[in-house]
Motif scaffolding. Structure first.
Motif, PDB file in Angstrom:
ATOM      1  N   GLU A 277       3.020  -2.910  -5.362  1.00 26.97           N
ATOM      2  CA  GLU A 277       1.874  -2.086  -5.748  1.00 26.97           C
ATOM      3  C   GLU A 277       1.894  -1.857  -7.254  1.00 26.97           C
ATOM      4  OE1 GLU A 277       1.068   0.577  -1.826  1.00 26.97           O
ATOM      5  OE2 GLU A 277       2.769   1.200  -3.071  1.00 26.97           O
ATOM      6  N   ILE A 278       0.722  -1.564  -7.794  1.00 29.43           N
ATOM      7  CA  ILE A 278       0.559  -1.349  -9.224  1.00 29.43           C
ATOM      8  C   ILE A 278      -0.212  -0.063  -9.469  1.00 29.43           C
ATOM      9  CG2 ILE A 278      -1.522  -2.781  -9.266  1.00 29.43           C
ATOM     10  CD1 ILE A 278      -0.647  -3.717 -12.078  1.00 29.43           C
ATOM     11  N   ASN A 279       0.169   0.653 -10.507  1.00 35.07           N
ATOM     12  CA  ASN A 279      -0.520   1.879 -10.902  1.00 35.07           C
ATOM     13  C   ASN A 279      -0.770   1.802 -12.399  1.00 35.07           C
ATOM     14  OD1 ASN A 279      -1.232   4.511 -11.661  1.00 35.07           O
ATOM     15  ND2 ASN A 279      -0.081   5.391  -9.964  1.00 35.07           N
ATOM     16  N   ASN A 280      -2.021   1.740 -12.775  1.00 38.17           N
ATOM     17  CA  ASN A 280      -2.432   1.666 -14.173  1.00 38.17           C
ATOM     18  C   ASN A 280      -2.927   3.023 -14.659  1.00 38.17           C
ATOM     19  OD1 ASN A 280      -2.612  -0.042 -16.449  1.00 38.17           O
ATOM     20  ND2 ASN A 280      -4.804  -0.321 -16.169  1.00 38.17           N
TER      21      ASN A 280
ATOM     22  N   GLY B  48      -3.779   5.760  -9.746  1.00 33.41           N
ATOM     23  CA  GLY B  48      -3.294   5.690  -8.378  1.00 33.41           C
ATOM     24  C   GLY B  48      -2.766   4.309  -8.032  1.00 33.41           C
ATOM     25  N   TRP B  49      -2.055   4.231  -6.923  1.00 31.64           N
ATOM     26  CA  TRP B  49      -1.416   2.996  -6.492  1.00 31.64           C
ATOM     27  C   TRP B  49      -2.403   2.082  -5.783  1.00 31.64           C
ATOM     28  CZ3 TRP B  49       3.069   1.788  -8.446  1.00 31.64           C
ATOM     29  CH2 TRP B  49       3.901   2.802  -8.911  1.00 31.64           C
ATOM     30  N   LEU B  50      -2.382   0.792  -6.166  1.00 31.51           N
ATOM     31  CA  LEU B  50      -3.221  -0.232  -5.546  1.00 31.51           C
ATOM     32  C   LEU B  50      -2.345  -1.411  -5.133  1.00 31.51           C
ATOM     33  CD1 LEU B  50      -6.189  -0.251  -8.086  1.00 31.51           C
ATOM     34  CD2 LEU B  50      -6.149   0.785  -5.818  1.00 31.51           C
ATOM     35  N   LEU B  51      -2.737  -2.092  -4.095  1.00 32.87           N
ATOM     36  CA  LEU B  51      -2.003  -3.243  -3.591  1.00 32.87           C
ATOM     37  C   LEU B  51      -2.176  -4.437  -4.530  1.00 32.87           C
ATOM     38  CD1 LEU B  51      -0.404  -4.514  -1.198  1.00 32.87           C
ATOM     39  CD2 LEU B  51      -2.637  -5.179  -0.285  1.00 32.87           C
ATOM     40  N   ALA B  52      -1.047  -5.012  -4.953  1.00 32.19           N
ATOM     41  CA  ALA B  52      -1.086  -6.253  -5.728  1.00 32.19           C
ATOM     42  C   ALA B  52      -0.844  -7.449  -4.818  1.00 32.19           C
ATOM     43  CB  ALA B  52      -0.056  -6.217  -6.849  1.00 32.19           C
ATOM     44  N   GLU B  53       0.094  -7.295  -3.867  1.00 32.20           N
ATOM     45  CA  GLU B  53       0.424  -8.373  -2.935  1.00 32.20           C
ATOM     46  C   GLU B  53       1.200  -7.783  -1.770  1.00 32.20           C
ATOM     47  OE1 GLU B  53       0.079 -11.918  -1.480  1.00 32.20           O
ATOM     48  OE2 GLU B  53      -0.355 -11.848  -3.622  1.00 32.20           O
ATOM     49  N   ASP B  54       1.111  -8.433  -0.601  1.00 31.17           N
ATOM     50  CA  ASP B  54       1.928  -8.022   0.540  1.00 31.17           C
ATOM     51  C   ASP B  54       2.494  -9.244   1.234  1.00 31.17           C
ATOM     52  OD1 ASP B  54      -0.504  -8.811   1.695  1.00 31.17           O
ATOM     53  OD2 ASP B  54      -0.247  -7.457   3.378  1.00 31.17           O
ATOM     54  N   TRP B  55       3.612  -9.047   1.935  1.00 34.09           N
ATOM     55  CA  TRP B  55       4.309 -10.098   2.658  1.00 34.09           C
ATOM     56  C   TRP B  55       4.553  -9.603   4.080  1.00 34.09           C
ATOM     57  CZ3 TRP B  55       5.099  -8.593  -2.268  1.00 34.09           C
ATOM     58  CH2 TRP B  55       4.936  -9.562  -3.258  1.00 34.09           C
ATOM     59  N   ILE B  56       4.173 -10.410   5.070  1.00 37.34           N
ATOM     60  CA  ILE B  56       4.213 -10.017   6.476  1.00 37.34           C
ATOM     61  C   ILE B  56       5.266 -10.842   7.213  1.00 37.34           C
ATOM     62  CG2 ILE B  56       2.869  -9.838   8.602  1.00 37.34           C
ATOM     63  CD1 ILE B  56       0.353  -9.755   6.743  1.00 37.34           C
ATOM     64  N   THR B  57       6.142 -10.127   7.941  1.00 33.29           N
ATOM     65  CA  THR B  57       7.169 -10.792   8.746  1.00 33.29           C
ATOM     66  C   THR B  57       6.513 -11.683   9.799  1.00 33.29           C
ATOM     67  OG1 THR B  57       8.494  -8.788   8.530  1.00 33.29           O
ATOM     68  CG2 THR B  57       9.255 -10.418  10.111  1.00 33.29           C
ATOM     69  N   GLY B  58       7.029 -12.881   9.953  1.00 29.26           N
ATOM     70  CA  GLY B  58       6.487 -13.812  10.930  1.00 29.26           C
ATOM     71  C   GLY B  58       5.348 -14.653  10.395  1.00 29.26           C
ATOM     72  N   THR B  59       4.742 -14.229   9.306  1.00 23.67           N
ATOM     73  CA  THR B  59       3.672 -14.995   8.663  1.00 23.67           C
ATOM     74  C   THR B  59       4.144 -15.539   7.316  1.00 23.67           C
ATOM     75  OG1 THR B  59       1.971 -13.651   9.715  1.00 23.67           O
ATOM     76  CG2 THR B  59       1.301 -14.896   7.773  1.00 23.67           C
TER      77      THR B  59
ATOM     78  N   TYR C 255      -8.414  -3.811 -11.980  1.00 23.88           N
ATOM     79  CA  TYR C 255      -9.248  -2.801 -12.650  1.00 23.88           C
ATOM     80  C   TYR C 255     -10.362  -3.527 -13.408  1.00 23.88           C
ATOM     81  CZ  TYR C 255      -4.993  -0.171 -11.746  1.00 23.88           C
ATOM     82  OH  TYR C 255      -3.905   0.398 -11.155  1.00 23.88           O
ATOM     83  N   PRO C 256     -11.473  -3.844 -12.745  1.00 22.76           N
ATOM     84  CA  PRO C 256     -12.520  -4.670 -13.366  1.00 22.76           C
ATOM     85  C   PRO C 256     -13.035  -4.169 -14.712  1.00 22.76           C
ATOM     86  CG  PRO C 256     -12.937  -4.410 -11.033  1.00 22.76           C
ATOM     87  CD  PRO C 256     -11.789  -3.499 -11.375  1.00 22.76           C
TER      88      PRO C 256
ATOM     89  N   PRO D  69      -0.203   1.298 -21.422  1.00 24.14           N
ATOM     90  CA  PRO D  69       1.243   1.346 -21.688  1.00 24.14           C
ATOM     91  C   PRO D  69       2.051   2.108 -20.644  1.00 24.14           C
ATOM     92  CG  PRO D  69       0.057   2.700 -23.273  1.00 24.14           C
ATOM     93  CD  PRO D  69      -0.972   1.972 -22.450  1.00 24.14           C
ATOM     94  N   THR D  70       1.411   2.826 -19.744  1.00 18.83           N
ATOM     95  CA  THR D  70       2.153   3.580 -18.719  1.00 18.83           C
ATOM     96  C   THR D  70       2.084   2.919 -17.348  1.00 18.83           C
ATOM     97  OG1 THR D  70       0.235   4.976 -18.233  1.00 18.83           O
ATOM     98  CG2 THR D  70       1.778   5.774 -19.926  1.00 18.83           C
ATOM     99  N   ILE D  71       1.743   1.638 -17.314  1.00 19.99           N
ATOM    100  CA  ILE D  71       1.637   0.921 -16.045  1.00 19.99           C
ATOM    101  C   ILE D  71       2.954   1.005 -15.273  1.00 19.99           C
ATOM    102  CG2 ILE D  71       2.324  -1.311 -16.979  1.00 19.99           C
ATOM    103  CD1 ILE D  71       0.257  -2.554 -15.125  1.00 19.99           C
ATOM    104  N   LYS D  72       2.828   1.079 -13.938  1.00 22.25           N
ATOM    105  CA  LYS D  72       4.003   1.139 -13.066  1.00 22.25           C
ATOM    106  C   LYS D  72       3.842   0.124 -11.950  1.00 22.25           C
ATOM    107  CE  LYS D  72       4.482   6.016 -13.942  1.00 22.25           C
ATOM    108  NZ  LYS D  72       4.132   7.333 -13.478  1.00 22.25           N
ATOM    109  N   LEU D  73       4.959  -0.470 -11.561  1.00 22.68           N
ATOM    110  CA  LEU D  73       5.012  -1.366 -10.408  1.00 22.68           C
ATOM    111  C   LEU D  73       6.018  -0.799  -9.427  1.00 22.68           C
ATOM    112  CD1 LEU D  73       5.260  -4.784 -12.286  1.00 22.68           C
ATOM    113  CD2 LEU D  73       3.239  -3.875 -11.131  1.00 22.68           C
TER     114      LEU D  73
END
Length: 101
Positions: free
Chosen positions: A27-30, A33-44, A64-65, A72-76
């Protein structure tokens, strides 16, 4: 990281006890608030008890279009939403690159 418009995140991971359909996220927070950048699913996307590698590319404009570069305060963060207490995801060897375009 405020001059970067693209981030690349490389990492290794190993899972134990994750049931099919359980997943973990990057997740990323610019600053908004936190937004999904990528996810990984077990079995897939991966199987238990195997070492795996992943690369994620995050463009500021995709997350963030109206913001051309990351502030400078971005968080992952990595987060797992498995249901059991004995479920584990181990993350190691994280490398983050920033690119300007």
């Amino acid at each position: 990281m405020d001059r970067y418009s693209k981030l690349k995140v490389d990492f290794d991971y190993y899972s134990r006890g994750m049931h099919d359909g359980n997943d973990f996220f990057l997740e990323i927070n610019n600053g908004n608030g936190w937004l999904l950048a990528e996810d990984w699913i077990t079995g897939t996307d991966f199987e238990n008890n195997r070492f795996s590698e992943a690369t994620v590319q995050i463009l500021s404009a995709d997350i963030y279009p109206s913001v051309p570069t990351f502030n400078p305060t971005i968080k992952l963060r990595f987060r797992c939403d498995a249901k059991d207490n004995d479920t584990r995801i181990y993350i190691d060897d994280i490398t983050i690159w920033g690119y300007s375009y």
